[in-house]
Enzyme design. Sequence first.
Site, PDB file in Angstrom:
ATOM      1  N   GLU A  26       3.950  -5.448   6.846  1.00 12.76           N
ATOM      2  CA  GLU A  26       3.618  -4.269   7.649  1.00 12.76           C
ATOM      3  C   GLU A  26       4.402  -4.010   9.488  1.00 12.76           C
ATOM      4  OE1 GLU A  26       2.534  -6.053   5.720  1.00 12.76           O
ATOM      5  OE2 GLU A  26       0.599  -5.147   4.489  1.00 12.76           O
ATOM      6  N   ALA A  48       0.533  -1.335  -0.042  1.00  6.86           N
ATOM      7  CA  ALA A  48      -0.021  -0.507  -0.065  1.00  6.86           C
ATOM      8  C   ALA A  48       0.698   1.176  -0.581  1.00  6.86           C
ATOM      9  CB  ALA A  48      -0.817  -0.647   1.445  1.00  6.86           C
ATOM     10  N   GLY A  97       0.336  -5.330   0.485  1.00  6.52           N
ATOM     11  CA  GLY A  97      -0.836  -5.248   0.312  1.00  6.52           C
ATOM     12  C   GLY A  97       0.068  -5.815  -1.788  1.00  6.52           C
ATOM     13  N   GLU A 114      -0.622  -9.523  -0.479  1.00 10.88           N
ATOM     14  CA  GLU A 114      -2.682  -8.989  -0.141  1.00 10.88           C
ATOM     15  C   GLU A 114      -2.750  -9.183  -1.592  1.00 10.88           C
ATOM     16  OE1 GLU A 114      -2.827  -6.399   2.450  1.00 10.88           O
ATOM     17  OE2 GLU A 114      -3.274  -7.083   3.752  1.00 10.88           O
TER      18      GLU A 114
HETATM   19  N1  COA Z   1       4.932   3.276  -1.005  1.00 10.58           N
HETATM   20  C1  COA Z   1       4.894   4.093  -1.494  1.00 10.58           C
HETATM   21  N2  COA Z   1       6.448   3.955  -2.200  1.00 10.58           N
HETATM   22  C2  COA Z   1       6.922   3.494  -1.554  1.00 10.58           C
HETATM   23  C3  COA Z   1       5.995   1.981  -1.588  1.00 10.58           C
HETATM   24  C4  COA Z   1       5.269   2.022  -0.981  1.00 10.58           C
HETATM   25  N3  COA Z   1       4.490   1.152  -0.153  1.00 10.58           N
HETATM   26  N4  COA Z   1       7.487   1.333  -2.171  1.00 10.58           N
HETATM   27  C5  COA Z   1       8.408   1.410  -2.674  1.00 10.58           C
HETATM   28  N5  COA Z   1       8.268   2.893  -2.633  1.00 10.58           N
HETATM   29  C6  COA Z   1       8.772   3.989  -3.234  1.00 10.58           C
HETATM   30  C7  COA Z   1      10.366   4.688  -2.528  1.00 10.58           C
HETATM   31  O1  COA Z   1      10.048   5.439  -1.983  1.00 10.58           O
HETATM   32  C8  COA Z   1      10.527   4.978  -4.054  1.00 10.58           C
HETATM   33  O2  COA Z   1      10.414   6.427  -3.822  1.00 10.58           O
HETATM   34  P1  COA Z   1      11.447   7.808  -5.017  1.00 10.58           P
HETATM   35  O3  COA Z   1      12.138   6.999  -5.611  1.00 10.58           O
HETATM   36  O4  COA Z   1      11.141   9.049  -4.024  1.00 10.58           O
HETATM   37  O5  COA Z   1      12.716   7.776  -3.252  1.00 10.58           O
HETATM   38  C9  COA Z   1      10.773   3.842  -4.751  1.00 10.58           C
HETATM   39  O6  COA Z   1       9.653   3.773  -4.395  1.00 10.58           O
HETATM   40  C10 COA Z   1      12.055   2.830  -5.002  1.00 10.58           C
HETATM   41  O7  COA Z   1      11.971   2.118  -4.177  1.00 10.58           O
HETATM   42  P2  COA Z   1      13.265   2.087  -2.808  1.00 10.58           P
HETATM   43  O8  COA Z   1      12.927   2.047  -1.484  1.00 10.58           O
HETATM   44  O9  COA Z   1      14.261   2.638  -3.337  1.00 10.58           O
HETATM   45  O10 COA Z   1      13.615   0.732  -3.774  1.00 10.58           O
HETATM   46  P3  COA Z   1      14.815  -0.614  -3.060  1.00 10.58           P
HETATM   47  O11 COA Z   1      14.629  -1.095  -4.253  1.00 10.58           O
HETATM   48  O12 COA Z   1      15.488  -0.350  -2.731  1.00 10.58           O
HETATM   49  O13 COA Z   1      13.505  -1.447  -2.193  1.00 10.58           O
HETATM   50  C11 COA Z   1      11.331  -1.904  -1.217  1.00 10.58           C
HETATM   51  C12 COA Z   1      12.686  -2.023  -2.612  1.00 10.58           C
HETATM   52  C13 COA Z   1      10.558  -3.134  -2.023  1.00 10.58           C
HETATM   53  C14 COA Z   1      12.653  -3.155  -0.549  1.00 10.58           C
HETATM   54  C15 COA Z   1      11.562  -1.048  -0.406  1.00 10.58           C
HETATM   55  O14 COA Z   1      10.937  -0.407  -1.494  1.00 10.58           O
HETATM   56  C16 COA Z   1      10.666  -1.070   0.627  1.00 10.58           C
HETATM   57  O15 COA Z   1      10.305  -1.998   1.215  1.00 10.58           O
HETATM   58  N6  COA Z   1       9.205  -0.836   0.657  1.00 10.58           N
HETATM   59  C17 COA Z   1       7.650  -0.963   1.362  1.00 10.58           C
HETATM   60  C18 COA Z   1       7.318  -1.871   1.530  1.00 10.58           C
HETATM   61  C19 COA Z   1       6.413  -1.915   2.906  1.00 10.58           C
HETATM   62  O16 COA Z   1       6.489  -2.105   3.429  1.00 10.58           O
HETATM   63  N7  COA Z   1       4.956  -2.275   2.196  1.00 10.58           N
HETATM   64  C20 COA Z   1       3.738  -2.116   3.054  1.00 10.58           C
HETATM   65  C21 COA Z   1       3.427  -1.458   3.008  1.00 10.58           C
HETATM   66  S1  COA Z   1       1.891  -1.689   4.311  1.00 10.58           S
END
Ligand code: COA
Length: 259
Positions: free
Chosen positions: A133, A65, A110, A113
């Site tokens: 989460e 999400a 999400g 999910e």
């Molecule tokens: N919501 C909003 N933005 C998100 C996102 C999310 N769930 N997941 C990734 N993004 C965005 C990042 O903020 C980043 O934006 P930016 O370029 O403006 O900084 C872009 O997507 C790329 O993500 P980044 O974190 O730089 O990539 P990465 O390869 O280093 O890491 C993940 C990938 C998936 C491990 C990491 O993005 C992450 O942990 N995301 C959140 C996962 C999460 O907690 N999901 C549950 C949400 S309830």
Amino acid sequence: MVYETILVKIEEGIATVTLNRPEVLNALSNQVFNELADVALTLGADDSVRVVIITGGNKVFAAGADIGQMASATAVAVSSGNHPSHRAFNLLENMPKPVIAAISGYALGGGCELALAADVRIAADNAQLGLPEIKLGILPGGGGTQRLPRLIGSGRAKELIFSGDFINAEEAWRIGLVNKVVPADRLFEEADKMAKRFAARGAVALNMAKSAVNEGLRMDLEAGLQYEHKCFSLLFATEDQKEGMKAFLEKRPAKFQGK
Ligand code: COA
């Protein structure tokens, strides 16, 4: 509805819905949930569509999400909302036709999910799945605490939910979270192959079989068996049942009409 966050392609009875927010790894905003809900209703009612594939493309399925959108939310706003993720995932889960999730890269929160709301999951060998989460101080609120234990059992589900750890495709397959793991460059070919196999079956029988499984999981065994029997009996009123059995006896492939 004009879609801005998803792409929809329909070819030979197979609809492919692709999440299209690559700049945020397909993070699921309320707009995405609303568009997914609309597409589930639209494709569900379109008789030309036999099977639906949901994907995020070949790099990422969905990283969860939209955290940017959630960060400033209040308890009052969250609890009084109309649960856009629940609506979208329920509509996808209850579509009267098979839904296949084709997962490449991250399927987190999400995103995981969403995959759980599909009937079948195929993962590319580069897939990483998880419910992180807990690391954000919340819990999986898009059905993860309910659909995951129903799919893989409560012990394994709790380990994933409590740790927030990601698991790779092989481990996801081992614990029954995905049906199949395929080389990343063959993901769409394999999803299409499975979709075509389903599409060759009778649409009414598919609908009833899906309903029998889904509804049955919400009932006790006795009620589930009765519901199964109703679905089973109803199929004897279809032309597809007559054709399917006639074709078997005549030793030829059945030509189902979906009626
Ligand atoms: N919501 C909003 N933005 C998100 C996102 C999310 N769930 N997941 C990734 N993004 C965005 C990042 O903020 C980043 O934006 P930016 O370029 O403006 O900084 C872009 O997507 C790329 O993500 P980044 O974190 O730089 O990539 P990465 O390869 O280093 O890491 C993940 C990938 C998936 C491990 C990491 O993005 C992450 O942990 N995301 C959140 C996962 C999460 O907690 N999901 C549950 C949400 S309830």
